[in-house]
Design an enzyme around this catalytic site. Structure first.
Site, PDB file in Angstrom:
ATOM      1  N   SER A  80      -2.021   1.629   7.882  1.00 31.47           N
ATOM      2  CA  SER A  80      -2.736   0.972   6.705  1.00 31.47           C
ATOM      3  C   SER A  80      -2.568   1.423   5.428  1.00 31.47           C
ATOM      4  O   SER A  80      -2.689   2.547   5.432  1.00 31.47           O
ATOM      5  CB  SER A  80      -4.272   1.074   7.240  1.00 31.47           C
ATOM      6  OG  SER A  80      -5.256   0.294   6.252  1.00 31.47           O
ATOM      7  N   TYR A 125     -10.935   6.649   9.163  1.00 34.06           N
ATOM      8  CA  TYR A 125      -9.753   5.659   9.670  1.00 34.06           C
ATOM      9  C   TYR A 125      -8.459   5.948   8.781  1.00 34.06           C
ATOM     10  O   TYR A 125      -7.361   5.923   9.309  1.00 34.06           O
ATOM     11  CB  TYR A 125     -10.196   4.207   9.643  1.00 34.06           C
ATOM     12  CG  TYR A 125      -9.299   3.198   9.987  1.00 34.06           C
ATOM     13  CD1 TYR A 125      -8.886   3.017  11.289  1.00 34.06           C
ATOM     14  CD2 TYR A 125      -8.458   2.360   9.052  1.00 34.06           C
ATOM     15  CE1 TYR A 125      -8.117   2.023  11.680  1.00 34.06           C
ATOM     16  CE2 TYR A 125      -7.690   1.313   9.359  1.00 34.06           C
ATOM     17  CZ  TYR A 125      -7.247   1.213  10.702  1.00 34.06           C
ATOM     18  OH  TYR A 125      -6.453   0.316  11.039  1.00 34.06           O
ATOM     19  N   LYS A 182      -4.639   7.236   9.633  1.00 32.26           N
ATOM     20  CA  LYS A 182      -3.389   6.442   9.402  1.00 32.26           C
ATOM     21  C   LYS A 182      -2.471   7.260   8.431  1.00 32.26           C
ATOM     22  O   LYS A 182      -1.265   7.194   8.584  1.00 32.26           O
ATOM     23  CB  LYS A 182      -3.737   5.121   8.684  1.00 32.26           C
ATOM     24  CG  LYS A 182      -4.595   4.259   9.608  1.00 32.26           C
ATOM     25  CD  LYS A 182      -3.770   3.861  10.720  1.00 32.26           C
ATOM     26  CE  LYS A 182      -4.359   3.001  11.764  1.00 32.26           C
ATOM     27  NZ  LYS A 182      -3.569   2.512  12.859  1.00 32.26           N
TER      28      LYS A 182
END
Length: 261
Positions: free
Chosen positions: A151, A164, A168
């Site tokens: 991402s 998050y 990534k």
């Protein structure tokens, strides 16, 4: 097919998170280019429906799909997916690790150990497991494609989605490490880093008028992405066309990460 550049005939792909969204679009396109695809998601009925849909119109003579449901955070279930593909087709040539979780947003000061460990096990360790299960066979055949869907939040700082993003960013480093170790043995490992796409996971963003207005102002393309715009890149990275791309993170974001404004 007039060109073999993107031909995936005879190749076997395992795609996690492929019962819908980016993963399903990529599975459809790989089957269209000849691949045999294991559809992997948490819900068995959704996997069965996605596989049936592909098999009804694979788009190629050799393309087909099977359902292989699992929770990627459980190693034994992931191993069962790989075993299923091997039992059916005798090999795994392509892994597209698309599934991930995003169960929490907030300050790192409020991040619990339990939540952090869950993030890391599902979003990072599962990819290590997949490599351990499939890369030895890829090396034996001197052909392998390992594609991680990361991402753009792994490239940017953010006070709310930072955990998050941390996972990534770890995925991006993982493919660099894999490229250094396995590039000379026929295995390519790369990341695709999407911006915001019209998927279920991002529904809260593309259905929010304020977020839409912000994104249209912030993003040079003035729109959200469509899943086929990831699928095309996935096919290229999975095929011989992507054979000299290794250890890279490719942002597919409409120019979001290159825009100063």
């Amino acid at each position: 097919m007039s060109s073999t550049l993107f031909d995936l005939s005879g190749k076997v792909a395992v795609i996690t998170g492929s019962s819908r969204g980016i993963g399903l679009a990529s599975a459809r396109r790989m089957a269209e280019y000849g691949a045999k695809v294991a559809i992997c998601g948490r819900k068995a009925d959704a996997c069965e429906a996605a596989a049936a849909d592909i098999n009804a119109n694979p788009g190629s003579e050799t393309g087909e799909a099977i359902a292989a449901p699992c929770n990627i955070g459980r190693r034994d279930e992931l191993q069962r997916v790989i075993d299923t593909a091997n039992e059916r087709w005798g090999r795994v040539d392509i892994v597209m690790a698309n599934a991930a979780i995003h169960p929490w947003v907030g300050s790192v000061l409020d991040l619990s150990d339990e939540t952090f460990n869950k993030f890391m096990q599902v979003n990072v360790q599962s990819n290590v497991w997949l490599a351990q299960m499939t890369v030895p066979g890829m090396i034996e055949r001197n052909y392998g494609r390992f594609i991680l869907v990361a991402s753009i939040v792994g490239l940017l700082g953010d006070p709310l989605t930072g955990t998050y993003g941390l996972t990534k960013a770890a995925d991006m480093q993982f493919v660099r490490n894999m490229a250094m170790e396995f590039a000379s043995k026929g295995v390519c490992a790369n990341c695709i880093a999407p911006g915001t796409f019209k998927t279920e996971m991002a529904r809260s963003q593309w259905e929010d008028p304020a977020m839409v207005a912000w994104y249209e102002q912030r993003n040079p393309s003035r729109r959200f992405g469509e899943v086929d715009e990831i699928a095309g890149l996935a096919v290229m990275l999975a095929s011989s066309a992507g054979g000299y791309i290794n250890g890279q993170t490719i942002a597919v974001d409409g120019g979001h990460t290159i825009s100063f404004r």
